[in-house]
Design a protein around this motif. Structure first.
Motif, PDB file in Angstrom:
ATOM      1  N   UNK A 142       0.826  -1.203   0.000  1.00 33.57           N
ATOM      2  CA  UNK A 142       0.000   0.000   0.000  1.00 33.57           C
ATOM      3  C   UNK A 142       0.863   1.258   0.000  1.00 33.57           C
ATOM      4  N   UNK A 143       0.357   2.271  -0.683  1.00 28.55           N
ATOM      5  CA  UNK A 143       1.014   3.570  -0.734  1.00 28.55           C
ATOM      6  C   UNK A 143       0.443   4.456   0.361  1.00 28.55           C
ATOM      7  N   UNK A 144       1.305   5.009   1.183  1.00 29.20           N
ATOM      8  CA  UNK A 144       0.888   6.025   2.156  1.00 29.20           C
ATOM      9  C   UNK A 144       1.121   7.380   1.503  1.00 29.20           C
ATOM     10  N   UNK A 145       0.075   8.206   1.454  1.00 31.34           N
ATOM     11  CA  UNK A 145       0.118   9.464   0.720  1.00 31.34           C
ATOM     12  C   UNK A 145      -0.166  10.638   1.639  1.00 31.34           C
ATOM     13  N   UNK A 146       0.204  11.806   1.168  1.00 33.30           N
ATOM     14  CA  UNK A 146       0.024  13.004   1.990  1.00 33.30           C
ATOM     15  C   UNK A 146      -0.212  14.215   1.103  1.00 33.30           C
ATOM     16  N   UNK A 147      -1.208  14.993   1.455  1.00 39.60           N
ATOM     17  CA  UNK A 147      -1.438  16.309   0.855  1.00 39.60           C
ATOM     18  C   UNK A 147      -1.081  17.351   1.901  1.00 39.60           C
ATOM     19  N   UNK A 148      -0.357  18.376   1.483  1.00 43.63           N
ATOM     20  CA  UNK A 148      -0.071  19.507   2.367  1.00 43.63           C
ATOM     21  C   UNK A 148      -0.505  20.793   1.673  1.00 43.63           C
ATOM     22  N   UNK A 149      -0.706  21.811   2.450  1.00 44.06           N
ATOM     23  CA  UNK A 149      -1.266  23.063   1.930  1.00 44.06           C
ATOM     24  C   UNK A 149      -0.529  23.618   0.712  1.00 44.06           C
ATOM     25  N   UNK A 150       0.830  23.563   0.660  1.00 42.67           N
ATOM     26  CA  UNK A 150       1.509  24.103  -0.527  1.00 42.67           C
ATOM     27  C   UNK A 150       1.107  23.440  -1.840  1.00 42.67           C
ATOM     28  N   UNK A 151       0.536  22.232  -1.782  1.00 46.50           N
ATOM     29  CA  UNK A 151       0.103  21.554  -3.015  1.00 46.50           C
ATOM     30  C   UNK A 151      -1.097  22.239  -3.641  1.00 46.50           C
ATOM     31  N   UNK A 152      -1.810  23.027  -2.857  1.00 48.69           N
ATOM     32  CA  UNK A 152      -2.967  23.745  -3.381  1.00 48.69           C
ATOM     33  C   UNK A 152      -4.175  22.852  -3.558  1.00 48.69           C
ATOM     34  N   UNK A 153      -5.295  23.474  -3.863  1.00 51.60           N
ATOM     35  CA  UNK A 153      -6.553  22.769  -4.059  1.00 51.60           C
ATOM     36  C   UNK A 153      -6.890  22.710  -5.540  1.00 51.60           C
ATOM     37  N   UNK A 154      -7.421  21.576  -5.961  1.00 52.10           N
ATOM     38  CA  UNK A 154      -7.780  21.404  -7.362  1.00 52.10           C
ATOM     39  C   UNK A 154      -8.937  22.322  -7.737  1.00 52.10           C
ATOM     40  N   UNK A 155      -8.933  22.796  -8.980  1.00 50.74           N
ATOM     41  CA  UNK A 155     -10.054  23.577  -9.479  1.00 50.74           C
ATOM     42  C   UNK A 155     -11.285  22.685  -9.592  1.00 50.74           C
ATOM     43  N   UNK A 156     -12.456  23.298  -9.545  1.00 46.92           N
ATOM     44  CA  UNK A 156     -13.691  22.528  -9.660  1.00 46.92           C
ATOM     45  C   UNK A 156     -13.718  21.784 -10.986  1.00 46.92           C
ATOM     46  N   UNK A 157     -14.124  20.526 -10.926  1.00 45.21           N
ATOM     47  CA  UNK A 157     -14.173  19.698 -12.127  1.00 45.21           C
ATOM     48  C   UNK A 157     -15.605  19.395 -12.519  1.00 45.21           C
ATOM     49  N   UNK A 158     -15.932  18.085 -12.603  1.00 49.02           N
ATOM     50  CA  UNK A 158     -17.275  17.665 -12.980  1.00 49.02           C
ATOM     51  C   UNK A 158     -18.303  18.262 -12.015  1.00 49.02           C
ATOM     52  N   UNK A 159     -19.439  18.708 -12.528  1.00 49.77           N
ATOM     53  CA  UNK A 159     -20.447  19.357 -11.669  1.00 49.77           C
ATOM     54  C   UNK A 159     -21.180  18.341 -10.799  1.00 49.77           C
ATOM     55  N   UNK A 160     -20.683  18.118  -9.602  1.00 53.68           N
ATOM     56  CA  UNK A 160     -21.301  17.194  -8.666  1.00 53.68           C
ATOM     57  C   UNK A 160     -21.787  17.960  -7.441  1.00 53.68           C
ATOM     58  N   UNK A 161     -22.811  17.452  -6.802  1.00 54.38           N
ATOM     59  CA  UNK A 161     -23.267  17.998  -5.527  1.00 54.38           C
ATOM     60  C   UNK A 161     -23.027  16.948  -4.457  1.00 54.38           C
ATOM     61  N   UNK A 162     -22.868  17.408  -3.210  1.00 58.40           N
ATOM     62  CA  UNK A 162     -22.455  16.518  -2.118  1.00 58.40           C
ATOM     63  C   UNK A 162     -23.336  16.723  -0.885  1.00 58.40           C
ATOM     64  N   UNK A 163     -24.559  16.231  -0.898  1.00 61.59           N
ATOM     65  CA  UNK A 163     -25.429  16.365   0.270  1.00 61.59           C
ATOM     66  C   UNK A 163     -25.146  15.304   1.326  1.00 61.59           C
ATOM     67  N   UNK A 164     -25.614  15.574   2.542  1.00 60.75           N
ATOM     68  CA  UNK A 164     -25.608  14.555   3.588  1.00 60.75           C
ATOM     69  C   UNK A 164     -26.639  13.481   3.248  1.00 60.75           C
ATOM     70  N   UNK A 165     -26.502  12.329   3.884  1.00 57.16           N
ATOM     71  CA  UNK A 165     -27.456  11.247   3.643  1.00 57.16           C
ATOM     72  C   UNK A 165     -27.457  10.315   4.845  1.00 57.16           C
TER      73      UNK A 165
END
Length: 314
Positions: A146-169
């Motif tokens: 398994x690959x252990x991965x890490x995101x840190x703030x300097x990597x930045x956030x991806x621009x919005x892609x496919x138009x999805x919505x994310x409601x609770x359920x």
């Protein structure tokens, strides 16, 4: 050679062990801190003694509220021992037998933490080899890298892609999505669970696991496309050490359309908005599409984890 679980009187000797090999290990300060929190426990700590001298140590870990451990994350045998793999296998077998006797339905895994590119480093590969041989000898013959991965703030956030919505359920809405995502999954753990207990029980097991994690249930989201169809799910979660990407998946009919990038971006944005400057994640090396999605989202490999477990029951 005597194999036994530790007692309170062994604490200083357990903490005094120093692993001088290039593998991940648990130092004294972390062991003592998590011992106080009951994430390590004397009955989960096993020792190999030769004429009263500690020559081997295995530290199983679990949540502070858990009845049984889930992972062995530090396995050590002194270099003076002629057959380290044999002694390590004895430690593993003794611990696993004890957990079975105490009623553990799922035996804990063994995780060996290595550097990326470890096969090309003779010192690291030698340290991995005897642990590998011990795991197989003790019956932990299902092996996943398994690959252990890490995101840190300097990597930045991806621009919005496919138009999805994310409601609770609700849980009732999440459960069939867990089951659907498991279909055709490249994740070795998911495939093993399905082989052992079937798709329905495997989905329930996966959902129960994340319900027990430190992340809040309120963080969970389903992913819907512009037509109102469920595409997949996004579960931001947490460990005792960091915010993480708990569970991510896209239903089979929607795979290959780039939705995984937006689902992962949603989790990353959610965690970053909560103040996380570091987000961890894992995926199998064999899950090439998911590994590629993490790379596109700015997650970098920090560690390789060789994970050993009992094979799927026939």
């Amino acid at each position: 050679m005597l194999f036994r679980s530790a007692t309170d009187s062994d604490t200083d000797r357990v903490a005094a062990v120093v692993v001088d090999e290039p593998v991940g290990w648990i130092p004294a300060d972390r062991y003592l801190d998590e011992l106080r929190q009951r994430m390590y426990r004397p009955e989960w700590t096993w020792l190999a003694e030769d004429e009263g001298q500690v020559v081997g140590r295995s530290l199983w870990w679990g949540q502070s509220t858990a009845e049984h451990p889930v992972d062995l994350d530090c396995l050590w045998v002194d270099a003076s021992v002629p057959d380290r793999a044999k002694v390590a296998a004895g430690l593993l077998a003794a611990g696993l037998e004890s957990f079975t006797a105490r009623g553990a339905a799922d035996l804990p895994i063994l995780t060996v933490k290595l550097t990326d590119g470890w096969r090309d480093d003779p010192a690291v590969s030698a340290a991995a080899e005897w642990r590998h041989d011990a795991a197989l000898a003790a019956g932990l013959s299902h092996v996943v890298e398994r690959l252990q991965l890490e995101w840190t703030a300097p990597a930045g956030l991806a621009a919005a892609g496919a138009p999805l919505s994310f409601p609770r359920a609700s849980d009732e809405e999440f459960l069939p999505v867990f089951r659907g995502i498991a279909e055709g999954s490249l994740d070795a753990g998911t495939r093993k669970d399905i082989a052992e207990v079937g798709a329905d029980a495997a989905a329930r097991k996966a959902m129960d696991f994340y319900l027990d994690c430190l992340g809040e249930r309120d963080w969970w989201r389903l992913a819907y496309d512009a037509d109102g169809e469920v595409v997949g799910l996004a579960i931001p979660s947490a460990t005792p050490y960091a915010r993480n990407v708990g569970y991510i998946g896209v239903l089979p009919k929607f795979r290959g359309r780039g939705y995984v990038d937006e689902v992962l971006a949603e989790i990353t944005r959610f965690q970053a908005a909560a103040g996380a400057e570091r987000i961890t994640a894992t995926t199998d090396r064999g899950n090439v599409p998911m590994a590629a999605a993490f790379a596109r989202a700015g997650y970098r490999i920090t560690e390789i984890r060789m994970v050993y477990s009992v094979p799927a029951a026939s």
